[in-house]
Structure formats: C-alpha cells, structure tokens
Design an enzyme around this catalytic site. Structure first.
Site: not given
Ligand code: HH2
Length: 258
Positions: A204, A239
């Site tokens: 992040k 995660r």
């Molecule tokens: N962060 C993201 C998405 N889902 N779910 C939980 N429970 N906790 C988190 O911190 C979280 C989440 C964002 O990360 P990512 O999926 O890598 O990116 P994007 O939203 O751009 O797909």
C-alpha cells in the site's frame, strides 16, 4: 484459531499494484492456484479496484469477472473469499463456492448475504468511498473511532447470523500515513477486544511513502515487515499479494499456524 495468509487475486484492469495481470479467467485461475500452492489459507477474489480514486464497477461487470474464477478455484478445493461491496456479487460468489464475504464497506446487506449463505464475514473500516477517501481524511482519535466502529460492525454481523466474523482496520481506506501507523501500532488492543483481526497493508501507498518512494512492486520487504508485526500482535489473517514470502514470515512468528 490458527493464523493464515489471505492471498490477493485481483481480476481487474486497474488495481493499484497488479491491475491487468490476472484479468483473463485463465490467468486469474492459474494465479489463484499458485497462491494456494504457495500457502494461502484462502484466496481473496475481487473484481473491483478500491484503490484511492477508483471508479465504481457495475455489479454485472464485476460478476462477469469474478464468478468463473470463484467457481474454478472452489471446484479445485481451494478456499475462496469474495472481495466485494455489492450484495448480488457476494450472493452469487457464495453460491459458487466462496466461504467468506470480505466486505470493505461493512454493510448490513452483505452481512445478511453472508449469514444466509453460511459464509464467514470480514467487516472492514473505511472513511468514505474509494473515489474520495484519500482527499482529506480526518479523525479526532483514529484508534478509538476505528475500534469503536469495528466493535459495532462485529455486533451487527453476529446479530445478522454470520457464523464467523473478522474485523479489519482498513489500512489505506480514508487514512493518512500517520493514521495507518497509529492503527498498526494499536493492533494489540484490537486483538485484545476478542474478535479475530484481518490486516491488509500489502504494497500500500503509505509503505511507499515510508520507504523513500518505492513503487508498489518494490514494497515486498516493507509488506512482509508489516505482516510480521501483525502476526506477532496476534492478528488472525494477513491479506498479502506476495504469499510465499509472507507465509515464510508467518511460520517464524506464529509457529502453530498451518
Ligand atoms: N485492501 C484492498 C482490497 N480489499 N480487504 C480487506 N479486508 N482489507 C484490506 O486492507 C483490503 C481489502 C485494496 O488492495 P488491493 O486489492 O491490492 O487493490 P485494489 O483495490 O486496487 O484492487
């Protein structure tokens, strides 16, 4: 409860660190199998980026992206969570074999879907929608407000009938770098509150800021460091995009884990 790593599988063209890499069904299924083989306890399938500034995706398009992937991984016996803000997507994914609803909106409608489908439920804190959440996030007491929100959300999820509930402070969701660091420092208090905790800090933006501007794909060491801290605080689920490396860290600090 044993700790485990939730592997991130973004079936999106625009996720902040891996957008477009797993956008085909075949590519996403292969990556999901790889994450499971690398030690992910569950693979978190998402079809909508929630990065700062992201535009919402229609549920029909989200379903088109995630359903074949959820079905294929579940048919292989791989544990799947569905990362969505839309009740109809959660409902279809649970019917296709997802066993956890991962809800970054902590909404009553998704709690009801998880309960009706016999799935577990993750309630995450966010301040504002992805499109605007990083414009000017403010709290009087970030730890108190987020922990209070999560206690209430866990209570609502249990009342709705969810069989297993986790809470997540929502690193990067309407939070400055200082807010994120305060919430990570306060993980022991959140764990002590008694509801199993999920943390997602992998790659992040605040890690880039704290490492002199490292790009998302160059935040591996920082991501594993935060995962190690989280596990050592007693967090139940981390995660992560880089599952093999995170599982290695998990084994050092939470040796009872599978
Ligand atoms: N962060 C993201 C998405 N889902 N779910 C939980 N429970 N906790 C988190 O911190 C979280 C989440 C964002 O990360 P990512 O999926 O890598 O990116 P994007 O939203 O751009 O797909």
């Amino acid at each position: 409860m044993a700790a485990f790593v939730m592997g991130v599988l973004n079936v999106t063209p625009d996720s902040f660190s891996d957008g477009g890499r797993f956008f085909s069904v075949a590519g996403a299924v292969a990556q999901g199998r790889w994450l499971a083989a690398a030690g992910a306890g569950i693979v978190d399938v998402g079809g909508e980026s929630t990065r700062p500034g992201a535009e919402p995706v229609e549920p029909a398009e989200e379903l088109r992206r995630v359903l074949p992937v959820v079905s294929a991984l579940a048919a292989d016996g791989i544990g799947v969570s569905i990362d969505t803000r839309h009740a109809e997507v959660a409902e279809a994914a649970v019917a296709a074999g997802a066993t956890i609803v991962n809800d970054v909106s902590a909404g009553d409608d998704l709690m009801a879907v998880a309960a009706a489908g016999g799935a577990g439920y993750v309630a995450m804190h966010a301040q504002g929608p992805p499109a605007t959440m990083q414009h000017d996030p403010r709290y009087d007491d970030v730890v108190g407000e987020v922990h209070g929100f999560l206690a209430a959300a866990a209570g609502r999820a249990r009342e709705a009938g969810c069989r297993q509930v986790w809470v997540d402070p929502g690193i990067g969701f309407g939070k400055t770098r200082e807010h994120n660091v305060s919430l990570l420092a306060a993980l022991p208090e959140l764990v002590d509150a008694g509801v199993p905790v999920v943390v997602g800090a992998s790659r992040k933006g605040f890690l880039g800021a704290l490492t002199g501007g490292a790009a998302p794909l160059n935040r591996l060491e920082a991501s594993v460091a935060v995962a190690t801290w989280a596990f050592s605080c007693g967090v139940a689920v981390v995660r992560a995009h880089d599952v093999a490396e995170t599982v290695q860290a998990l084994h050092l600090v939470a040796l009872e884990a599978a």
